[in-house]
Enzyme design. Structure first.
Site, PDB file in Angstrom:
ATOM      1  N   LYS A  67       2.987  -2.321  -5.932  1.00  0.00           N
ATOM      2  CA  LYS A  67       1.938  -3.157  -5.197  1.00  0.00           C
ATOM      3  C   LYS A  67       1.934  -3.615  -3.883  1.00  0.00           C
ATOM      4  O   LYS A  67       1.421  -4.548  -3.485  1.00  0.00           O
ATOM      5  CB  LYS A  67       1.697  -4.301  -6.121  1.00  0.00           C
ATOM      6  CG  LYS A  67       1.566  -4.199  -7.691  1.00  0.00           C
ATOM      7  CD  LYS A  67       0.801  -3.213  -8.094  1.00  0.00           C
ATOM      8  CE  LYS A  67      -0.590  -2.788  -7.992  1.00  0.00           C
ATOM      9  NZ  LYS A  67      -1.151  -1.485  -8.235  1.00  0.00           N
ATOM     10  N   SER A  68       2.694  -2.840  -3.128  1.00  0.00           N
ATOM     11  CA  SER A  68       2.883  -3.379  -1.767  1.00  0.00           C
ATOM     12  C   SER A  68       2.251  -2.183  -0.567  1.00  0.00           C
ATOM     13  O   SER A  68       2.289  -2.362   0.407  1.00  0.00           O
ATOM     14  CB  SER A  68       4.411  -3.325  -1.276  1.00  0.00           C
ATOM     15  OG  SER A  68       4.861  -2.197  -1.278  1.00  0.00           O
ATOM     16  N   THR A  70       1.979   1.294  -1.871  1.00  0.00           N
ATOM     17  CA  THR A  70       2.348   2.650  -1.911  1.00  0.00           C
ATOM     18  C   THR A  70       1.225   3.709  -1.932  1.00  0.00           C
ATOM     19  O   THR A  70       1.549   4.810  -1.404  1.00  0.00           O
ATOM     20  CB  THR A  70       2.879   2.771  -3.458  1.00  0.00           C
ATOM     21  OG1 THR A  70       3.576   1.642  -3.643  1.00  0.00           O
ATOM     22  CG2 THR A  70       3.870   3.827  -3.844  1.00  0.00           C
ATOM     23  N   THR A  71       0.125   3.439  -2.630  1.00  0.00           N
ATOM     24  CA  THR A  71      -0.985   4.559  -2.553  1.00  0.00           C
ATOM     25  C   THR A  71      -1.361   4.890  -1.137  1.00  0.00           C
ATOM     26  O   THR A  71      -1.819   5.953  -1.046  1.00  0.00           O
ATOM     27  CB  THR A  71      -1.972   4.098  -3.347  1.00  0.00           C
ATOM     28  OG1 THR A  71      -1.594   3.339  -4.586  1.00  0.00           O
ATOM     29  CG2 THR A  71      -3.139   5.016  -3.914  1.00  0.00           C
ATOM     30  N   HIS A 132      10.447   3.701  -6.619  1.00  0.00           N
ATOM     31  CA  HIS A 132      10.565   2.263  -6.233  1.00  0.00           C
ATOM     32  C   HIS A 132      11.875   1.630  -6.499  1.00  0.00           C
ATOM     33  O   HIS A 132      12.007   0.471  -6.187  1.00  0.00           O
ATOM     34  CB  HIS A 132       9.674   1.677  -7.744  1.00  0.00           C
ATOM     35  CG  HIS A 132       8.310   1.624  -7.541  1.00  0.00           C
ATOM     36  ND1 HIS A 132       7.593   1.343  -6.351  1.00  0.00           N
ATOM     37  CD2 HIS A 132       7.210   1.808  -8.233  1.00  0.00           C
ATOM     38  CE1 HIS A 132       6.332   1.375  -6.638  1.00  0.00           C
ATOM     39  NE2 HIS A 132       6.014   1.767  -7.752  1.00  0.00           N
ATOM     40  N   TYR A 222       2.879  -4.207   4.835  1.00  0.00           N
ATOM     41  CA  TYR A 222       1.624  -3.668   4.647  1.00  0.00           C
ATOM     42  C   TYR A 222       0.793  -4.444   5.821  1.00  0.00           C
ATOM     43  O   TYR A 222      -0.188  -3.822   6.249  1.00  0.00           O
ATOM     44  CB  TYR A 222       1.355  -4.241   3.304  1.00  0.00           C
ATOM     45  CG  TYR A 222       0.031  -4.277   2.844  1.00  0.00           C
ATOM     46  CD1 TYR A 222      -0.594  -2.943   2.251  1.00  0.00           C
ATOM     47  CD2 TYR A 222      -1.048  -5.160   2.869  1.00  0.00           C
ATOM     48  CE1 TYR A 222      -1.920  -2.837   1.755  1.00  0.00           C
ATOM     49  CE2 TYR A 222      -2.348  -5.093   2.301  1.00  0.00           C
ATOM     50  CZ  TYR A 222      -2.769  -3.742   1.669  1.00  0.00           C
ATOM     51  OH  TYR A 222      -3.959  -3.629   1.353  1.00  0.00           O
ATOM     52  N   ARG A 288      -8.205  -2.637  -5.406  1.00  0.00           N
ATOM     53  CA  ARG A 288      -8.776  -3.756  -5.728  1.00  0.00           C
ATOM     54  C   ARG A 288      -9.285  -4.522  -4.578  1.00  0.00           C
ATOM     55  O   ARG A 288     -10.640  -3.982  -4.422  1.00  0.00           O
ATOM     56  CB  ARG A 288      -7.525  -4.813  -6.359  1.00  0.00           C
ATOM     57  CG  ARG A 288      -8.157  -5.915  -7.029  1.00  0.00           C
ATOM     58  CD  ARG A 288      -6.966  -6.781  -7.591  1.00  0.00           C
ATOM     59  NE  ARG A 288      -6.233  -7.554  -6.519  1.00  0.00           N
ATOM     60  CZ  ARG A 288      -6.278  -8.570  -5.803  1.00  0.00           C
ATOM     61  NH1 ARG A 288      -7.335  -9.452  -6.369  1.00  0.00           N
ATOM     62  NH2 ARG A 288      -5.625  -9.044  -4.900  1.00  0.00           N
TER      63      ARG A 288
HETATM   64  P1  A3P Z   1      -4.699  -5.581  -3.661  1.00  0.00           P
HETATM   65  O1  A3P Z   1      -4.369  -5.614  -5.232  1.00  0.00           O
HETATM   66  O2  A3P Z   1      -4.199  -6.868  -3.066  1.00  0.00           O
HETATM   67  O3  A3P Z   1      -6.083  -5.319  -3.447  1.00  0.00           O
HETATM   68  P2  A3P Z   1       0.322  -0.137  -4.599  1.00  0.00           P
HETATM   69  O4  A3P Z   1      -0.364   1.096  -3.913  1.00  0.00           O
HETATM   70  O5  A3P Z   1       1.832  -0.047  -4.061  1.00  0.00           O
HETATM   71  O6  A3P Z   1      -0.107  -0.123  -6.190  1.00  0.00           O
HETATM   72  O7  A3P Z   1      -0.523  -1.305  -3.784  1.00  0.00           O
HETATM   73  C1  A3P Z   1      -1.680  -1.920  -4.479  1.00  0.00           C
HETATM   74  C2  A3P Z   1      -2.150  -2.611  -3.314  1.00  0.00           C
HETATM   75  O8  A3P Z   1      -2.684  -1.842  -2.374  1.00  0.00           O
HETATM   76  C3  A3P Z   1      -3.626  -2.953  -3.797  1.00  0.00           C
HETATM   77  O9  A3P Z   1      -3.548  -4.397  -3.261  1.00  0.00           O
HETATM   78  C4  A3P Z   1      -4.612  -2.084  -3.346  1.00  0.00           C
HETATM   79  O10 A3P Z   1      -6.020  -2.720  -3.312  1.00  0.00           O
HETATM   80  C5  A3P Z   1      -4.061  -2.084  -1.897  1.00  0.00           C
HETATM   81  N1  A3P Z   1      -4.493  -0.472  -1.524  1.00  0.00           N
HETATM   82  C6  A3P Z   1      -4.540   0.546  -2.228  1.00  0.00           C
HETATM   83  N2  A3P Z   1      -5.063   1.491  -1.275  1.00  0.00           N
HETATM   84  C7  A3P Z   1      -5.351   1.100  -0.178  1.00  0.00           C
HETATM   85  C8  A3P Z   1      -5.688   1.489   1.354  1.00  0.00           C
HETATM   86  N3  A3P Z   1      -5.981   2.860   1.263  1.00  0.00           N
HETATM   87  N4  A3P Z   1      -5.556   0.646   2.124  1.00  0.00           N
HETATM   88  C9  A3P Z   1      -5.109  -0.639   2.103  1.00  0.00           C
HETATM   89  N5  A3P Z   1      -4.824  -1.117   0.965  1.00  0.00           N
HETATM   90  C10 A3P Z   1      -4.794  -0.262  -0.284  1.00  0.00           C
END
Ligand code: A3P
Length: 322
Positions: A67-68, A70-71, A132, A222, A288
């Site tokens: 959740k930092s 990754t995507t 991770h 991030y 999100r």
């Molecule tokens: P929030 O829950 O604060 O919105 P991961 O990809 O490591 O699972 O992290 C998820 C977090 O990255 C979520 O944060 C998500 O909304 C955010 N996120 C996903 N895609 C993103 C992008 N293209 N640019 C910025 N933030 C992104």
């Protein structure tokens, strides 16, 4: 416990049952394996990766705390290193059709999830994988001195990371596990009892490696990406050995990449609205809010105070700050 270990070998069951455990966030238990908290299925895949993965010098590994970002980082790296084969402005770009998790697979959730020793030698170079696990639990062939593969790390301020995990967990926690309150989750987070935690050890391991071997490990936050994504994309491309040429700069390729990988764009794509790239989970849950500072909407004053103190104590003297 029975269910979690269903179908595993006797030796593996013995290993798991010998580990310290606490209740899990979305599975019955988390176990302390190689000094981080983890689920049994992941532990099995991590052991397979540690045993069998053969790194190549052209490999890129994206390492993150869940959740930092990754995507996002997967998308950026994929777009950067593949831009000769896939023009960023192409309507056929893979990132328009597939989720970044399909294009840059996790070692522990995909590559080694159901296969102890998959054949990875035919994947076109540069191969991109993600993990991770903490630095010292990556496969040895990646981190030994004579390996030239690149490791890109991203973490996020622990307040927003917790909030993001909390919302994510609420969506995917099976009902049979019963309720799990915000207070309980926060308490466990503060004790480091969260997937791949303690988060401070995770960050510090990669932070220290990035200082020791800057040509090998690049450390991102991030918040820095949010602050100036163009600058960070240029740094990233240079680090990976794919710098932007003057011609590309003229053609605004950096801007095209950041646009393609932006939260708004990715969230709006059909594959991310209705697809499923990670087992049992809808892609739309990966997007999100994508903001810095959303924690103000969830954490109480006492929670903020407690987490601030922990961070100060754990990161003290490291040079790492949020
Ligand atoms: P929030 O829950 O604060 O919105 P991961 O990809 O490591 O699972 O992290 C998820 C977090 O990255 C979520 O944060 C998500 O909304 C955010 N996120 C996903 N895609 C993103 C992008 N293209 N640019 C910025 N933030 C992104």
């Amino acid at each position: 416990e029975e269910d979690e270990l269903y179908g595993t070998t006797k030796e593996f069951k013995q290993l798991i049952l010998s580990l310290p455990k606490v209740i899990g966030w979305r599975t019955p238990n988390l176990y302390l394996f190689q000094r981080f908290w983890c689920q049994p299925k992941e532990i099995q895949a991590i052991i397979s990766a540690q045993t069998h993965f053969q790194a190549q010098d052209s490999d890129v590994i994206i390492a993150t705390i869940p959740k930092s970002g990754t995507t996002w980082l997967k998308a950026l790296v994929f777009a950067i290193v593949n831009r000769r084969g896939f023009r960023v402005d192409s309507l056929e770009h893979p990132l328009l059709r597939a989720n970044p998790h399909d294009l840059v697979p996790f070692l522990e959730y995909k590559v080694y999830a159901n296969d102890e020793n998959p054949n990875l030698s035919n994947i076109a170079s540069p191969r991109c994988f993600a993990s991770h696990v903490p630095y010292n639990s990556l496969p040895k062939t990646m981190i030994r001195d004579n390996s030239n593969c690149k490791i890109v790390y991203i973490c996020r301020n622990p307040f927003d990371t917790f909030v993001s995990i909390w919302h994510f967990m609420k969506k995917i926690r099976p009902t049979y596990l019963g309720p799990f309150s915000l207070e309980e989750a926060f308490d466990m987070y503060c004790m480091g009892q969260v997937g791949y935690g303690p988060y401070w050890d995770h960050m510090l391991e990669y932070w220290e490696e990035s200082l020791k071997s800057p040509q090998k490990v690049m450390f991102f936050k991030y918040e820095d990406l949010k602050g100036d994504v163009h600058l960070q994309v240029r740094r990233l491309a240079e680090f990976l050995g794919y710098p932007f040429s003057p011609q590309e700069e003229k053609e605004c390729v950096v801007e095209e990449i950041t646009k393609l990988c932006s939260f708004q764009n990715m969230k709006s794509l059909e594959v991310n609205k209705s697809g499923k790239s990670i087992l049992n989970f809808d892609n739309k849950g990966l997007f999100r809010k994508g903001e810095v500072g959303d924690w103000v909407n969830l954490l109480s004053k006492q929670m903020v105070k407690r987490l601030s103190q922990i961070m100060q104590e754990k990161l003290d003297g490291s040079g790492l700050e949020f």
